[in-house]
Design an enzyme around this catalytic site. Structure first.
Site, PDB file in Angstrom:
ATOM      1  N   LYS A 198     -15.099  -1.115  35.258  1.00 46.89           N
ATOM      2  CA  LYS A 198     -16.128  -2.116  35.540  1.00 46.89           C
ATOM      3  C   LYS A 198     -16.018  -2.497  37.009  1.00 46.89           C
ATOM      4  O   LYS A 198     -14.970  -2.965  37.461  1.00 46.89           O
ATOM      5  CB  LYS A 198     -15.929  -3.340  34.651  1.00 46.89           C
ATOM      6  CG  LYS A 198     -16.922  -4.447  34.956  1.00 46.89           C
ATOM      7  CD  LYS A 198     -16.859  -5.567  33.946  1.00 46.89           C
ATOM      8  CE  LYS A 198     -17.818  -6.675  34.333  1.00 46.89           C
ATOM      9  NZ  LYS A 198     -17.766  -7.782  33.390  1.00 46.89           N
ATOM     10  N   LYS A 229     -19.555   0.691  34.002  1.00 44.13           N
ATOM     11  CA  LYS A 229     -20.547  -0.337  34.274  1.00 44.13           C
ATOM     12  C   LYS A 229     -20.559  -0.681  35.750  1.00 44.13           C
ATOM     13  O   LYS A 229     -19.476  -0.858  36.298  1.00 44.13           O
ATOM     14  CB  LYS A 229     -20.165  -1.548  33.431  1.00 44.13           C
ATOM     15  CG  LYS A 229     -20.966  -2.771  33.667  1.00 44.13           C
ATOM     16  CD  LYS A 229     -20.488  -3.854  32.755  1.00 44.13           C
ATOM     17  CE  LYS A 229     -21.291  -5.092  33.092  1.00 44.13           C
ATOM     18  NZ  LYS A 229     -20.670  -6.270  32.629  1.00 44.13           N
TER      19      LYS A 229
HETATM   20  C1  PBG Z   1     -18.814 -10.970  32.020  1.00 46.28           C
HETATM   21  C2  PBG Z   1     -19.820  -9.893  31.936  1.00 46.28           C
HETATM   22  C3  PBG Z   1     -20.723  -9.581  32.946  1.00 46.28           C
HETATM   23  C4  PBG Z   1     -21.570  -8.631  32.430  1.00 46.28           C
HETATM   24  C5  PBG Z   1     -21.152  -8.333  31.131  1.00 46.28           C
HETATM   25  N1  PBG Z   1     -20.057  -9.130  30.841  1.00 46.28           N
HETATM   26  C6  PBG Z   1     -20.906 -10.169  34.291  1.00 46.28           C
HETATM   27  C7  PBG Z   1     -19.782 -10.240  35.220  1.00 46.28           C
HETATM   28  O1  PBG Z   1     -18.781  -9.556  35.098  1.00 46.28           O
HETATM   29  O2  PBG Z   1     -19.883 -11.061  36.143  1.00 46.28           O
HETATM   30  C8  PBG Z   1     -22.720  -8.061  33.204  1.00 46.28           C
HETATM   31  C9  PBG Z   1     -23.868  -7.589  32.411  1.00 46.28           C
HETATM   32  C10 PBG Z   1     -25.132  -7.418  33.157  1.00 46.28           C
HETATM   33  O3  PBG Z   1     -25.244  -7.631  34.383  1.00 46.28           O
HETATM   34  O4  PBG Z   1     -26.095  -7.045  32.482  1.00 46.28           O
HETATM   35  N2  PBG Z   1     -17.562 -10.718  31.618  1.00 46.28           N
END
Ligand code: PBG
Length: 328
Positions: free
Chosen positions: A200, A253
């Site tokens: 991520k 992601k």
């Molecule tokens: C938070 C989380 C995020 C997303 C999924 N879980 C945001 C972040 O890490 O700040 C992002 C999902 C998206 O942008 O559609 N743990």
């Protein structure tokens, strides 16, 4: 005859593109409804359905409306959701995250009762649950690792008790997959799976999501735990560790800008690979379409099949319902 002329006579790749039927016959990758996971935002209250300003046609639902939405998803052929919640209260210890009567726990129970076969995944991270908007506990401006992992374990057990089928830790703390696996097993939930957000990235594509959940970081950014967009080998290391620690599915992601990571992962590891078509990717297409500059639906479908082509088995997307309507 020159070699080029000879090649042109023998090879005519356009023969396989002449009609829809032949194009369909030679199609290498297809998107299907069963590849899709719909991320669902649940908020407090009753009879609430609120459009997220920065995510057109995407909504926050109170639990009663989330249940209705899930019935609709099921009827459209979407078999899985990932639940995200806005808690009634944010505290520095993030305790609402593991309250057995918290927003997510209640949502799981209500949805399971109404649509028992819908596969429920739940986001495991602390960002909506503390005032800081970071995925872990915070002390003196530092995101704590091991202390956070303990809370994530409690949160996972609480989701499992409520009936979640799979937890999806999105926090990027070190060692959390192994700890959560052990916590689930020790509490009698060995059949609850883990989909790990393994690679991520610290991405600006998450902006609209943070509007949706009111969870923008209140100081700094997330780069002490999410990955540097410049790195690829590091992603392989994160994925390998998560598989060793017991992840059933690994996720990359964001999506489109990271398809090389999806491809490397699928080539290298023998586990299901998920990709998250994140909020910023979704909103950019919606905004371009609103302006009339692109055909939003076609750009969405093209993006999703590109994710399949890169090797994704599972796609999380806010466009799931619309995509399902376009798929047979
Ligand atoms: C938070 C989380 C995020 C997303 C999924 N879980 C945001 C972040 O890490 O700040 C992002 C999902 C998206 O942008 O559609 N743990």
């Amino acid at each position: 005859m020159s070699q080029t002329d000879l090649l042109n006579i023998v090879h005519r790749p356009r023969r396989l593109r002449r009609t829809p039927a032949i194009r369909n016959l030679v199609k290498e990758n297809t998107l299907s409804k069963s590849d899709l996971v719909f991320p669902l935002f649940v908020c407090p209250g009753t009879n609430v359905i609120e459009e997220v300003t920065s995510m057109p046609n995407s909504f926050r639902y109170s639990i009663d409306n989330a249940v209705k939405e899930c019935k609709e998803l099921w009827d459209l052929g979407i078999q899985a959701i990932d639940l995200f919640g806005i808690p009634e209260e944010k505290t520095e210890d993030g305790r609402e995250a593991y309250n057995d009567d918290g927003i997510i726990q209640r949502a799981i129970r209500a949805i399971k009762e109404a649509v028992p076969d819908l596969y429920i995944m739940t986001d495991v991270a602390l960002d909506p649950f503390t005032p800081f908007g970071h995925d872990g506990l915070v002390k003196d401006g530092i995101i704590l690792n091991d202390e956070t992992v303990e809370v994530l374990c409690k949160m996972s057990i609480s989701h499992a008790k409520a009936g979640a089928d799979m937890v999806s830790p999105s926090d990027m703390m070190d060692g959390r997959i192994g700890a959560i696996r052990e916590a689930l097993d020790d509490s009698g939930h060995s059949d609850v799976g883990i989909l790990s957000y393994s690679a991520k990235y610290s991405s600006s594509f998450y902006g609209p999501f943070r509007d949706a959940l009111h969870s923008a970081p209140q100081f700094g950014d997330k780069s002490t735990y999410q990955m540097d967009p410049a790195n690829s080998d590091e992603g392989m290391k994160e994925i390998e560790l998560d598989i060793m620690e017991g992840a059933d599915i690994v996720m990359i992601k964001p999506g489109l800008a990271y398809l090389d990571i999806v491809y490397r992962t699928k080539e290298r590891f023998d586990v299901p690979v998920a990709v998250y078509h994140v909020s910023g990717e979704y909103s950019m297409v919606m905004a371009g379409a609103e302006k009339g500059w692109i055909d939003g639906d076609r750009v969405m479908m093209e993006s999703l099949v590109a994710m399949k082509r890169a090797g994704a088995d599972i796609i999380f997307t806010y466009y799931a319902k619309e995509a399902a309507k376009r798929l047979s």
